[in-house]
Motif scaffolding. Structure first.
Motif, short mmCIF file in Angstrom:
data_model
loop_
_atom_site.label_atom_id
_atom_site.label_comp_id
_atom_site.label_asym_id
_atom_site.label_seq_id
_atom_site.Cartn_x
_atom_site.Cartn_y
_atom_site.Cartn_z
N PHE A 168 0.84 -1.20 0.00
CA PHE A 168 0.00 0.00 0.00
C PHE A 168 0.87 1.25 0.00
CE2 PHE A 168 -2.41 3.46 1.82
CZ PHE A 168 -3.67 3.32 1.27
N GLN A 169 1.90 1.25 0.84
CA GLN A 169 2.74 2.43 0.95
C GLN A 169 3.66 2.60 -0.26
OE1 GLN A 169 1.91 4.51 3.03
NE2 GLN A 169 0.86 3.39 4.63
N THR A 170 4.21 1.51 -0.77
CA THR A 170 5.08 1.64 -1.95
C THR A 170 4.27 2.11 -3.16
OG1 THR A 170 4.84 -0.73 -2.45
CG2 THR A 170 6.75 -0.07 -1.14
N GLU A 171 3.04 1.63 -3.28
CA GLU A 171 2.21 2.05 -4.41
C GLU A 171 1.72 3.48 -4.23
OE1 GLU A 171 0.92 0.84 -8.27
OE2 GLU A 171 2.39 0.07 -6.82
N SER A 172 1.48 3.91 -2.98
CA SER A 172 1.07 5.30 -2.76
C SER A 172 2.21 6.25 -3.12
CB SER A 172 0.63 5.51 -1.31
OG SER A 172 1.71 5.46 -0.40
N LYS A 173 3.44 5.84 -2.86
CA LYS A 173 4.60 6.64 -3.25
C LYS A 173 4.65 6.81 -4.77
CE LYS A 173 9.71 6.48 -3.19
NZ LYS A 173 9.89 6.38 -4.65
N LYS A 174 4.46 5.71 -5.49
CA LYS A 174 4.46 5.78 -6.96
C LYS A 174 3.33 6.67 -7.46
CE LYS A 174 6.32 1.08 -7.45
NZ LYS A 174 5.97 -0.31 -7.88
N ILE A 190 2.49 27.04 4.77
CA ILE A 190 2.67 25.89 3.88
C ILE A 190 1.46 24.97 3.99
CG2 ILE A 190 4.11 23.88 3.35
CD1 ILE A 190 6.41 25.44 4.79
N PRO A 191 0.74 24.72 2.91
CA PRO A 191 -0.40 23.81 2.97
C PRO A 191 0.05 22.39 3.29
CG PRO A 191 -0.42 25.11 0.93
CD PRO A 191 0.92 25.31 1.56
N VAL A 192 -0.66 21.72 4.18
CA VAL A 192 -0.41 20.32 4.47
C VAL A 192 -1.66 19.53 4.07
CG1 VAL A 192 0.19 18.59 6.19
CG2 VAL A 192 1.11 20.92 6.38
N LEU A 193 -1.47 18.56 3.18
CA LEU A 193 -2.55 17.71 2.70
C LEU A 193 -2.40 16.35 3.37
CD1 LEU A 193 -1.96 19.95 0.50
CD2 LEU A 193 -3.01 18.40 -1.14
N ASN A 194 -3.46 15.87 3.98
CA ASN A 194 -3.39 14.64 4.76
C ASN A 194 -3.89 13.46 3.93
OD1 ASN A 194 -3.00 12.99 6.98
ND2 ASN A 194 -5.01 13.42 7.84
N PHE A 195 -3.05 12.45 3.78
CA PHE A 195 -3.39 11.27 2.98
C PHE A 195 -3.71 10.08 3.86
CE2 PHE A 195 -1.86 7.33 0.90
CZ PHE A 195 -2.76 7.28 -0.16
N ASP A 196 -4.90 9.53 3.71
CA ASP A 196 -5.27 8.22 4.19
C ASP A 196 -5.54 8.12 5.69
OD1 ASP A 196 -5.72 5.39 4.00
OD2 ASP A 196 -3.70 5.07 4.74
N ARG A 197 -4.68 8.66 6.53
CA ARG A 197 -4.81 8.43 7.97
C ARG A 197 -5.51 9.62 8.62
NH1 ARG A 197 0.62 4.99 9.57
NH2 ARG A 197 0.19 3.32 8.10
N LEU A 199 -6.89 3.31 -2.99
CA LEU A 199 -5.59 4.00 -2.89
C LEU A 199 -5.41 5.04 -3.99
CD1 LEU A 199 -2.13 2.25 -2.43
CD2 LEU A 199 -2.44 4.04 -4.10
N TYR A 200 -5.55 4.61 -5.26
CA TYR A 200 -5.26 5.52 -6.37
C TYR A 200 -6.16 6.75 -6.32
CZ TYR A 200 -2.57 1.71 -8.53
OH TYR A 200 -1.66 0.71 -8.81
N ALA A 201 -7.45 6.52 -6.04
CA ALA A 201 -8.38 7.64 -6.00
C ALA A 201 -8.07 8.58 -4.83
CB ALA A 201 -9.81 7.13 -5.90
N GLN A 202 -7.63 8.03 -3.72
CA GLN A 202 -7.29 8.89 -2.57
C GLN A 202 -6.15 9.85 -2.92
OE1 GLN A 202 -7.78 5.27 0.45
NE2 GLN A 202 -6.99 7.08 1.46
N MET A 203 -5.11 9.35 -3.60
CA MET A 203 -4.01 10.23 -3.98
C MET A 203 -4.41 11.17 -5.12
SD MET A 203 -0.99 11.13 -3.07
CE MET A 203 -0.23 9.77 -2.14
N TYR A 204 -5.17 10.66 -6.06
CA TYR A 204 -5.65 11.48 -7.17
C TYR A 204 -6.50 12.64 -6.63
CZ TYR A 204 -7.67 12.54 -11.80
OH TYR A 204 -8.05 13.15 -12.96
N GLY A 205 -7.30 12.35 -5.59
CA GLY A 205 -8.15 13.39 -5.01
C GLY A 205 -7.32 14.54 -4.45
#
Length: 350
Positions: free
Chosen positions: A45-51, A113-120, A275-281
């Motif tokens: 999950f984490q390696t793919e979120s990095k990509k 500085i904007p901070v965007l929170n992913f997943d957690r 995962l992909y949609a969360q990062m795309y969002g």
């Protein structure tokens, strides 16, 4: 995902050298740098979120830098402080520890500085945008699948279910549990045995199933809150002479090993975390947020998923629905567990 929460030993690098770890640049157009602070790279999950981060934010013209905290909250806080010192365009955060990172987030906000929170999901400080799976809704989907499996197995929604949580301090697993148990409360003939897996450690899940096969040999369905936990339990069941299908199994997060377990018959279903949609969002709102605007409440199409932004105490919150994966649709290219990075260009929201 969640997500293996295994401690990984490593040298604590400080300062600018730390931020050089796993750096990637794509199509930089002088829009500035966006950092991604990763909790750990010990699971897919984490390696793919990095990509996904590097592909999606890079395609927008940002210089992208990914930094791995090796699951150390103190290291991640130091990395965040180092990132702030470089005055980046934005920081994307997936926190190791929900409480320990808050002072760093507030320091970034104070620095503009904007901070965007992913997943957690972190509810104790404010972010420019949070992108999460609809975890309570994932629990609803899981309950529906458990009811289906019990009806197929026993002729009615009755029997015994072993629910194996992740770490009990993680809102991801607690929200899934809440949604699952809310629905299952309507099925009084189903007994639910719940156990927690400290630190999302597979060895702990293996211990749980080893014990439960002894004290509850009549388990009908296992619901694990991550595929890597289910794989650890499968190994124990195989060692105990169980065959695929002897105990029905459902897991959540959509990892490749969960899809593999469906294909080989050990799992009957998987509830995917998108995962992909969360990062795309996050990427689709990045230009707006960096430009000083706030995303409006409403419904948005995120990689074909109807997603919703609400304004919460912790800032704009983008919630994206999950999906059920079974043997009938396991090869679907949209599921992140099949490791097909979306080719859709990121379309910024104006």
């Amino acid at each position: 995902m969640r997500r293996t929460m295994t401690w990984m030993a490593g040298t604590w690098l400080m300062g600018a050298a730390t931020l050089a770890i796993a750096a990637g640049t794509a199509h930089a157009q002088d829009k500035g740098t966006v950092y991604y602070l990763i909790p750990t790279l010990l699971d897919e999950f984490q390696t793919e979120s990095k990509k996904a981060f590097e592909h999606m934010f890079g395609s927008l013209g940002y210089e992208v830098v990914s930094v791995d905290a090796d699951n150390r909250s103190d290291r991640q806080l130091s990395q965040l402080e180092d990132a702030i010192a470089t005055s980046p365009a934005a920081i994307v955060l997936a926190a190791v520890d929900f409480d320990a990172i808050v002072p760093g987030v507030e320091a970034a906000r104070a620095a503009g500085i904007p901070v965007l929170n992913f997943d957690r999901q972190i509810r104790t400080t404010e972010f420019s945008l949070t992108s999460v799976a609809g975890t309570v809704e994932m629990g609803y989907l899981a309950a529906g699948e458990v009811v289906r499996l019990l009806e197929e197995r026993n002729g009615s929604a009755s029997g015994k279910v072993l629910q194996v949580l992740g770490d009990p301090g993680d809102n991801y697993t607690l929200d899934i549990q809440a949604g699952f148990e809310e629905v299952m409360a309507g099925y009084p003939d189903v007994e639910i045995v719940t156990k927690a897996t400290l630190m999302w450690e597979p060895a702990n899940a293996a211990d749980i199933i080893e014990d439960q096969l002894l004290v509850n040999p009549d388990i009908d369905v296992i619901f694990g809150h991550a595929a890597h936990l289910c794989s650890a339990m499968i190994a124990v069941m195989e060692g105990a002479g169980k065959a695929p299908g002897d105990i029905a199994m459902l897991c959540s997060n959509g990892a490749p090993e969960g899809l593999k377990n469906i294909r080989n018959g050990w799992q009957q279903a998987e509830v995917e975390q998108p995962l992909y949609a969360q990062m795309y969002g996050l990427a689709m709102f990045a230009d707006m947020i960096i430009g000083g605007q706030t995303p409006a409440e409403g419904t948005y199409d995120v990689l074909g998923l109807e997603s919703t932004i609400t304004h919460e105490a912790w800032g704009p919150n983008l919630k994206i629905p999950g999906a059920v994966i079974t043997a009938d649709n396991v090869d679907g290219p949209a599921f992140w567990g099949n490791l097909n990075m979306p080719t859709d260009p990121v379309t910024p929201v104006q």
